[in-house]
Scaffold this active site. Structure first.
Site, short mmCIF file in Angstrom:
data_model
loop_
_atom_site.label_atom_id
_atom_site.label_comp_id
_atom_site.label_asym_id
_atom_site.label_seq_id
_atom_site.Cartn_x
_atom_site.Cartn_y
_atom_site.Cartn_z
N GLU A 26 0.83 -1.21 0.00
CA GLU A 26 0.00 0.00 0.00
C GLU A 26 0.87 1.27 0.00
O GLU A 26 2.06 1.21 0.28
CB GLU A 26 -0.93 0.01 1.21
CG GLU A 26 -0.20 0.00 2.55
CD GLU A 26 -1.03 0.59 3.68
OE1 GLU A 26 -1.52 1.72 3.54
OE2 GLU A 26 -1.16 -0.08 4.73
N LYS A 160 -3.63 -3.10 15.75
CA LYS A 160 -3.03 -2.09 16.60
C LYS A 160 -3.93 -1.74 17.78
O LYS A 160 -5.14 -1.64 17.62
CB LYS A 160 -2.88 -0.84 15.75
CG LYS A 160 -1.59 -0.17 15.92
CD LYS A 160 -1.53 1.08 15.13
CE LYS A 160 -0.07 1.34 14.88
NZ LYS A 160 0.18 1.84 13.56
#
Ligand code: PSU
Ligand code: MN
Length: 303
Positions: A26, A160
């Site tokens: 990405e 996360k």
């Protein structure tokens, strides 16, 4: 699938024709996830690690009205340096393509473009998910809805802890997205190789992961698999230490009325700044580690 808005580099076109292993990458992590010049250094190093492990990297971004698959080093430099690069998730794609803007693609947009090109494996650091407080903000990343639909596997370092890991795992379960942790029973949380959650599934070799992917898709079960690759111990930032910074970052986001697509970049930048670069070094280490696993899975998948 092919369309006039898709631009695949010559190298990737040839790799696709020859059934060579390819790993998508990405560009939001370059433009909005890390500061310059570490972002560019990391992006180039990650590409090199993928090559060293026998696969071909395809960094994805929107440039001049095209969804580009396979960027040159100069283009990666531009994405790292330019200030007004759009963060492009799915809802931004038609606007950024039509206006011929520079667009850095998120996990969701990168997956969609990778799928258009016929790429099955995608390496990143961390995916977007269900945010803490989502019960009132409804902040759920389009990465998750995209993973339910698009058949591209995502290798990350877990979820996360700026997100609500438990709710994100619930959402993934609802959407039928398998979550596999590489070689351990505890689900990792990006900066830390553990979390309070047990992994839904565990596999111990790249070969088994590739087998599971091809069986999933052969069964007609479209969509992604989240492959969680725990950060190596030596690069970990202890969870308790991160938690303090995360709470401060969330409070700062609130005070500054940060909403929508700006939330994730704001929190990432805040944490990078306030941990004196320690979190950035962990981020760099884990994405390199993911690149290696992704390359080997991509090789197994075409074997
Ligand atoms: N998490 C990170 N680094 C990142 C991102 C997430 O640790 O760079 C980026 C990815 O591109 C991801 C996006 O797809 O943020 C999610 O944004 P949002 O939460 O707005 O969907
Ligand atoms: Mn969001």
């Amino acid at each position: 699938m092919s369309n006039s808005f898709l631009k695949i580099s010559l190298e990737i076109q040839q790799a696709l024709q020859n059934n060579q292993p390819i790993v998508a990458l990405e560009s939001t992590i370059i433009s909005h996830g890390m500061p310059y010049p570490k972002n560019v250094e990391t992006a180039l190093a990650v590409e090199q690690i993928i090559r060293d492990n026998g696969a071909i990297p395809a960094t994805i971004a929107v440039i001049n009205g095209k969804c580009c698959v396979g960027l040159s080093d100069d283009e990666i430099e531009t994405f790292g340096k330019e200030k007004n690069v759009w963060k492009v998730s799915l809802r931004d794609m038609p606007y950024v393509v039509s206006k011929k803007l520079f667009g850095a693609t998120t996990v969701a947009a990168t997956m969609r473009i990778a799928a258009m090109a016929g790429i099955k494996i995608f390496v990143t650091g961390g995916i977007g998910g269900v945010h803490r407080g989502a019960a009132t903000t409804m902040d759920v990343s389009a990465d998750l809805t995209e993973m339910a639909e698009t058949s591209v596997a995502v290798i990350s370092a877990g979820i996360k802890s700026i997100l609500d890991i438990g709710l994100t795992l619930e959402y993934l379960e609802t959407k039928g997205i398998p979550v596999v942790t590489f070689n351990q029973q505890t689900f990792p949380s990006f900066y830390s190789n553990e979390s309070e959650f047990k992994t839904p599934l565990q596999l111990n070799t790249a070969k088994e992961i590739a087998e599971m992917l091809s069986i999933k898709w052969s069964l007609g079960l479209n969509g992604s698999v989240l492959i969680a690759n725990p950060i190596p111990k030596e690069f970990e930032v202890p969870a308790a230490q991160m938690e303090n910074h995360i709470l401060l970052a969330l409070a700062a986001a609130d005070e500054n009325n940060i909403t929508g697509k700006d939330v994730t970049p704001f929190i990432l930048q805040y944490i990078a700044k306030h941990t004196g670069g320690e979190s950035l070094e962990a981020n760099i280490a884990l994405i390199k580690h993911n690149a290696k696993l992704g390359a080997v899975i991509a090789r197994e998948l075409v074997a």
